[in-house]
Design an enzyme around this catalytic site. Structure first.
Site, PDB file in Angstrom:
ATOM      1  N   SER A 170       0.852  -1.192   0.000  1.00  0.00           N
ATOM      2  CA  SER A 170       0.000   0.000   0.000  1.00  0.00           C
ATOM      3  C   SER A 170       0.884   1.237   0.000  1.00  0.00           C
ATOM      4  O   SER A 170       2.028   1.195   0.491  1.00  0.00           O
ATOM      5  CB  SER A 170      -0.872   0.011   1.253  1.00  0.00           C
ATOM      6  N   TYR A 183      -2.007  -1.402  10.358  1.00  0.00           N
ATOM      7  CA  TYR A 183      -2.153  -1.780   8.938  1.00  0.00           C
ATOM      8  C   TYR A 183      -0.951  -1.271   8.137  1.00  0.00           C
ATOM      9  O   TYR A 183      -0.361  -2.020   7.351  1.00  0.00           O
ATOM     10  CB  TYR A 183      -3.461  -1.188   8.406  1.00  0.00           C
ATOM     11  N   LYS A 187       1.999  -3.255   6.016  1.00  0.00           N
ATOM     12  CA  LYS A 187       2.274  -3.044   4.591  1.00  0.00           C
ATOM     13  C   LYS A 187       3.755  -2.723   4.371  1.00  0.00           C
ATOM     14  O   LYS A 187       4.311  -3.030   3.317  1.00  0.00           O
ATOM     15  CB  LYS A 187       1.369  -1.938   4.038  1.00  0.00           C
TER      16      LYS A 187
HETATM   17  N1  LIG Z   1      -8.567   0.199  -1.882  1.00  0.00           N
HETATM   18  C1  LIG Z   1      -7.502   0.894  -1.572  1.00  0.00           C
HETATM   19  O1  LIG Z   1      -7.531   2.152  -1.555  1.00  0.00           O
HETATM   20  C2  LIG Z   1      -6.214   0.199  -1.251  1.00  0.00           C
HETATM   21  C3  LIG Z   1      -5.072   0.995  -1.099  1.00  0.00           C
HETATM   22  C4  LIG Z   1      -3.868   0.388  -0.819  1.00  0.00           C
HETATM   23  C5  LIG Z   1      -3.793  -0.982  -0.706  1.00  0.00           C
HETATM   24  N2  LIG Z   1      -4.903  -1.739  -0.853  1.00  0.00           N
HETATM   25  C6  LIG Z   1      -4.759  -3.176  -0.722  1.00  0.00           C
HETATM   26  O2  LIG Z   1      -5.369  -3.834  -1.811  1.00  0.00           O
HETATM   27  C7  LIG Z   1      -5.786  -5.134  -1.414  1.00  0.00           C
HETATM   28  C8  LIG Z   1      -7.206  -5.362  -1.862  1.00  0.00           C
HETATM   29  O3  LIG Z   1      -8.031  -4.393  -1.291  1.00  0.00           O
HETATM   30  P1  LIG Z   1      -9.376  -3.899  -2.008  1.00  0.00           P
HETATM   31  O4  LIG Z   1      -9.452  -2.450  -1.763  1.00  0.00           O
HETATM   32  O5  LIG Z   1      -9.439  -4.409  -3.399  1.00  0.00           O
HETATM   33  O6  LIG Z   1     -10.473  -4.630  -1.097  1.00  0.00           O
HETATM   34  P2  LIG Z   1     -12.013  -5.035  -1.410  1.00  0.00           P
HETATM   35  O7  LIG Z   1     -12.510  -4.407  -2.656  1.00  0.00           O
HETATM   36  O8  LIG Z   1     -12.751  -4.756  -0.151  1.00  0.00           O
HETATM   37  O9  LIG Z   1     -11.936  -6.601  -1.664  1.00  0.00           O
HETATM   38  C9  LIG Z   1     -11.531  -7.404  -0.650  1.00  0.00           C
HETATM   39  C10 LIG Z   1     -11.458  -8.858  -1.151  1.00  0.00           C
HETATM   40  O10 LIG Z   1     -10.761  -9.586  -0.178  1.00  0.00           O
HETATM   41  C11 LIG Z   1     -11.489 -10.759   0.176  1.00  0.00           C
HETATM   42  N3  LIG Z   1     -11.011 -11.076   1.515  1.00  0.00           N
HETATM   43  C12 LIG Z   1     -11.146 -10.347   2.647  1.00  0.00           C
HETATM   44  N4  LIG Z   1     -10.514 -10.950   3.669  1.00  0.00           N
HETATM   45  C13 LIG Z   1      -9.931 -12.069   3.164  1.00  0.00           C
HETATM   46  C14 LIG Z   1      -9.136 -13.113   3.723  1.00  0.00           C
HETATM   47  N5  LIG Z   1      -8.801 -13.140   5.016  1.00  0.00           N
HETATM   48  N6  LIG Z   1      -8.727 -14.106   2.909  1.00  0.00           N
HETATM   49  C15 LIG Z   1      -9.059 -14.110   1.608  1.00  0.00           C
HETATM   50  N7  LIG Z   1      -9.817 -13.160   1.027  1.00  0.00           N
HETATM   51  C16 LIG Z   1     -10.245 -12.158   1.800  1.00  0.00           C
HETATM   52  C17 LIG Z   1     -12.942 -10.329  -0.011  1.00  0.00           C
HETATM   53  O11 LIG Z   1     -13.851 -11.389  -0.266  1.00  0.00           O
HETATM   54  P3  LIG Z   1     -14.538 -12.243   0.941  1.00  0.00           P
HETATM   55  O12 LIG Z   1     -15.332 -11.280   1.753  1.00  0.00           O
HETATM   56  O13 LIG Z   1     -15.380 -13.273   0.224  1.00  0.00           O
HETATM   57  O14 LIG Z   1     -13.408 -12.856   1.689  1.00  0.00           O
HETATM   58  C18 LIG Z   1     -12.804  -9.513  -1.314  1.00  0.00           C
HETATM   59  O15 LIG Z   1     -12.737 -10.372  -2.433  1.00  0.00           O
HETATM   60  C19 LIG Z   1      -5.532  -5.211   0.086  1.00  0.00           C
HETATM   61  O16 LIG Z   1      -4.286  -5.845   0.321  1.00  0.00           O
HETATM   62  C20 LIG Z   1      -5.434  -3.758   0.509  1.00  0.00           C
HETATM   63  O17 LIG Z   1      -4.630  -3.585   1.659  1.00  0.00           O
HETATM   64  C21 LIG Z   1      -6.120  -1.180  -1.114  1.00  0.00           C
END
Ligand SMILES: NC(=O)c1ccc[n+]([C@@H]2O[C@H](COP(=O)([O-])OP(=O)(O)OC[C@H]3O[C@@H](n4cnc5c(N)ncnc54)[C@H](OP(=O)(O)O)[C@@H]3O)[C@@H](O)[C@H]2O)c1
Length: 279
Positions: A170, A183, A187
């Site tokens: 992140s 968090y 990261k």
């Molecule tokens: N969005 C941002 O702004 C942002 C910024 C920086 C980094 N990130 C990183 O990007 C990654 C994805 O985030 P996102 O924003 O795409 O999230 P998201 O849209 O909320 O999607 C989360 C996904 O993770 C699954 N999930 C949650 N807990 C899990 C677990 N313990 N094991 C396996 N699957 C799990 C969920 O499905 P289920 O509920 O079916 O498990 C869903 O498919 C993360 O590592 C996050 O830290 C995101």
């Protein structure tokens, strides 16, 4: 229903040709016949990455904690004519990680690509107020599970003569978000994980890189864009004054997994709209 799926599949292929033609690139399917695992890939960034890897020719195994989410995502992507299957995998559970790897090997004969994308953030507040339970959950799911999944996948990659791992970190690893201390620490640890593994796995022809998304519009980041005032204050720090979309994280991951990135390992790419991240 099947007709509609075929039609959509046709559209996806045409769209891919148009995308390549418009960029002047004539190469097709840079990930053809590769087998890719993407964790947490039924929604958001993981789903967009899974779709893009499959559009680039890979057989993709998607996963997340809930069967209904897996079924829905698989149906959508198969309906687009993509080679996608899925299984439940809570990355924090050893038996789930093992089943995911075993399923990919059984279905496709091996594994070439792993995108470790799952993360949790169960806490908002001052870092020193985080309880031991919070630290255990954040470090177990975000860091330890990633390391252990990579450990399970590496022998399969070795059998194929090499592979590529992308870990989703992140921008919070470079520029901490107030209130998200544990968090952000997790990261930062992922940057360390990728740097260390890049050294250890290079002799096995396995590359390890990181993606560091900025603020991307997903459910995970909803608290940061759910109202206009918060979203506007977040946009202040971005040169490109808008939030990113999950699809904008996908092409760079496909590139890092491809032969075009054959001399890139131990690196992190920030996809953050110009949010300050490093020198
Ligand atoms: N969005 C941002 O702004 C942002 C910024 C920086 C980094 N990130 C990183 O990007 C990654 C994805 O985030 P996102 O924003 O795409 O999230 P998201 O849209 O909320 O999607 C989360 C996904 O993770 C699954 N999930 C949650 N807990 C899990 C677990 N313990 N094991 C396996 N699957 C799990 C969920 O499905 P289920 O509920 O079916 O498990 C869903 O498919 C993360 O590592 C996050 O830290 C995101």
């Amino acid at each position: 229903m099947q007709k509609a799926g075929l039609l959509l599949g046709g559209c996806a292929r045409v769209w891919k040709s148009v995308r390549m033609a418009s960029s002047g690139v004539t190469r097709r399917n840079p990930l053809e016949n590769k087998v890719a695992l993407v964790t947490a890939s039924t929604d958001g960034i993981g789903f967009a990455i899974a779709r893009r890897l499959a559009q680039d020719g890979a057989h993709v195994v998607i996963s997340s904690r809930k069967q209904q989410n897996v079924d829905k995502a698989v149906n959508i992507l198969q309906g687009e004519g993509l080679s996608v299957t899925g299984t439940v995998c809570h990355v924090g559970k050893a038996e789930d990680r093992e089943r995911l790897v075993a399923m990919a090997v059984k279905l496709h004969g091996g594994i070439d690509i792993l995108v470790s994308n799952a993360a949790v953030n169960p806490f908002f507040g001052h870092l020193l107020d985080a309880t031991e339970e919070v630290w255990d959950k954040v470090l177990n799911v975000n860091v330890k599970a990633a390391a252990l999944l990579i450990k399970t996948v590496v022998p399969e990659m070795e059998k194929r003569g090499g592979g590529s791992v992308v870990i989703v970190s992140s921008i919070g690893a470079f520029c901490p978000f107030p209130g998200l201390g544990p968090y952000c620490v997790s990261k930062i640890a992922l940057l360390g994980l990728s740097k260390n593994l890049a050294i250890e796995l290079a002799p096995k022809n396995i590359r390890v890189n990181c993606l560091a998304p900025g603020l991307i519009r997903t459910n995970f980041s909803r608290a940061l864009w759910k109202d206009k005032a918060t979203e506007d204050s977040m946009k202040e720090s971005m040169h490109i004054r808008r939030l990113g979309e999950p699809e904008e994280c996908a092409g760079i991951v496909a590139f890092m997994c491809s032969e075009d990135a054959s001399y890139i390992t131990g690196e992190t790419v920030v996809v953050g709209g110009g949010t300050p991240s490093r020198l």
